[in-house]
Design a protein around this motif. Sequence first.
Motif, PDB file in Angstrom:
ATOM      1  N   CYS A  76       0.701  -1.550   0.077  1.00 35.29           N
ATOM      2  CA  CYS A  76      -0.023  -0.071   0.179  1.00 35.29           C
ATOM      3  C   CYS A  76       1.085   0.817  -0.019  1.00 35.29           C
ATOM      4  CB  CYS A  76      -0.434  -0.098   1.376  1.00 35.29           C
ATOM      5  SG  CYS A  76      -2.730   0.343   1.193  1.00 35.29           S
ATOM      6  N   ASN A  77       1.141   2.090  -0.871  1.00 35.46           N
ATOM      7  CA  ASN A  77       1.979   2.895  -1.347  1.00 35.46           C
ATOM      8  C   ASN A  77       1.320   4.169  -1.731  1.00 35.46           C
ATOM      9  OD1 ASN A  77       4.195   4.811  -1.592  1.00 35.46           O
ATOM     10  ND2 ASN A  77       4.147   3.673  -3.649  1.00 35.46           N
ATOM     11  N   PRO A  78       0.682   5.542  -0.841  1.00 35.07           N
ATOM     12  CA  PRO A  78       0.619   5.474   0.506  1.00 35.07           C
ATOM     13  C   PRO A  78      -0.192   4.861   1.381  1.00 35.07           C
ATOM     14  CG  PRO A  78       0.017   7.718  -0.311  1.00 35.07           C
ATOM     15  CD  PRO A  78       0.244   6.389  -1.178  1.00 35.07           C
ATOM     16  N   HIS A  79       0.568   4.299   2.507  1.00 35.29           N
ATOM     17  CA  HIS A  79      -0.071   2.988   3.248  1.00 35.29           C
ATOM     18  C   HIS A  79      -1.546   3.316   4.321  1.00 35.29           C
ATOM     19  CE1 HIS A  79       0.706  -1.232   5.064  1.00 35.29           C
ATOM     20  NE2 HIS A  79      -0.107  -0.398   6.137  1.00 35.29           N
ATOM     21  N   ASN A  80      -2.762   2.708   4.050  1.00 37.84           N
ATOM     22  CA  ASN A  80      -3.952   2.753   4.860  1.00 37.84           C
ATOM     23  C   ASN A  80      -3.508   2.017   5.806  1.00 37.84           C
ATOM     24  OD1 ASN A  80      -6.028   2.541   4.988  1.00 37.84           O
ATOM     25  ND2 ASN A  80      -7.345   2.498   2.909  1.00 37.84           N
ATOM     26  N   PRO A  81      -4.150   1.911   6.709  1.00 37.77           N
ATOM     27  CA  PRO A  81      -5.012   2.859   7.697  1.00 37.77           C
ATOM     28  C   PRO A  81      -4.139   3.953   7.800  1.00 37.77           C
ATOM     29  CG  PRO A  81      -4.558   1.180   8.829  1.00 37.77           C
ATOM     30  CD  PRO A  81      -3.901   0.328   7.505  1.00 37.77           C
ATOM     31  N   THR A  82      -2.079   3.657   8.041  1.00 34.30           N
ATOM     32  CA  THR A  82      -1.924   4.671   8.695  1.00 34.30           C
ATOM     33  C   THR A  82      -1.772   5.976   8.148  1.00 34.30           C
ATOM     34  OG1 THR A  82       0.888   4.385   7.713  1.00 34.30           O
ATOM     35  CG2 THR A  82       0.048   2.344   9.706  1.00 34.30           C
ATOM     36  N   GLY A  83      -1.167   6.136   6.942  1.00 38.27           N
ATOM     37  CA  GLY A  83      -1.126   7.549   6.068  1.00 38.27           C
ATOM     38  C   GLY A  83       0.715   7.760   6.051  1.00 38.27           C
TER      39      GLY A  83
END
Length: 415
Positions: free
Chosen positions: A179-186
């Motif tokens: 995930c790039n950007p990462h979901n859920p961390t943002g």
Amino acid sequence: MASPGPSADGPAAQNPLTLLTLDELRQRTSVKWRMHPPDVLPLWVAELDVPLAPPVADALRRAIDLGDTGYAHGTAYAEALGDFAAERWGWHNFRVDHTRVVADVMMGIVEVLRLVTDPGDAVVVCSPVYPPFYAFVSHAGRQVIEAPLGRDLRMDRAALDEAFRRARACGRRPAFLMCNPHNPTGVVHRRDELEAVAELAGRHGLRVISDEIHAPLVLPGTQFTPYLTVAGAENAFALTSASKAWNLAGLKAALAVAGPQAVADLNRMPEEVGHGPSHLGVIAHTAAFRAGGQWLDLLLDGLDANRTLLATLLATHLPSVTYHRPEGTYLAWLDCTRLGIATEAPDGEPGVASEVAGPAKMFLDHARVALSSGHVFGTGGAGFVRLNFATSPAILTDAVTRMGRAVDAYHPSAG
């Protein structure tokens, strides 16, 4: 009737997040606004509380007026993305002929997995992560192996190395779904982190598939790096669309992009996959990437302001909640473990995003605020909630104020 958005000709620059009232939003029939009763403020699923960007609305109106509702054709979508990627991310060697239009990012991920892995092979994910990564991978007959994020919520090289070793041992053709950007961390992955991924994947023989649907939503202070621009990513894939940044989830169309050494695999994608996207979807996503940049900049400014507002609201009303300030997306990953609320998750595998447990259930029941339960994001998610702050400052303020009152009144032994 919805309040007018900023004109396509660009008179007053307005924050798109402030243009719709709560009453107007409640007229919507999408899942965000119909899953819960009307007294609930929905800050869960990744939809934006904005009118359509004027260039997108104009393109759709033209198509409707012309009756242009047949089958999609041509490469305008990929051309628009290529120009956008060059301008925003410095991706100047984007190849239109290395793309295929697919229905949406997750269906595209499944189709790419079918090209580069076999049934029973392992797919590594960095947990906690977007719940459909678990569900879709499992439904496609592949097994999920977790490489938990580090305490700083960034990818952990040692965890990746170990997970890649396990994946290699489980089957002939493993993959890493990122995930790039990462979901859920943002979190927005840095170039050096992506280079480490490429090096590890090459060493262990994993193919990388990068979900870059949130790429246009990188907030001020951070730079997005497309994975396919990293050395060592030549045999990888990226999938993206305008869905998240311009609120187009209901207009199906996404792009699968192959690295130069993955084009032969992409060319094996069955022809029928291209029948999933909607012609109107292709028109809308093309218009977003081609002409929606000014509107996107207004949105990013609004999201940046909301990101700061959320920090202030949490410090005032929920000081025990740890706020992991996102670098991208419009999703906040809130650590609620210090609230003393039971975090046990329901039985079953992660990935069922409709399940509500732990702090999210308390906030739904007692604050009438709908958030995403952390446990559905996999290992490391229990005790967390994901909050969508892509709404008006007024709604965000009301929601967090309600949450604070609920915590003050809540007693874990009661209920």
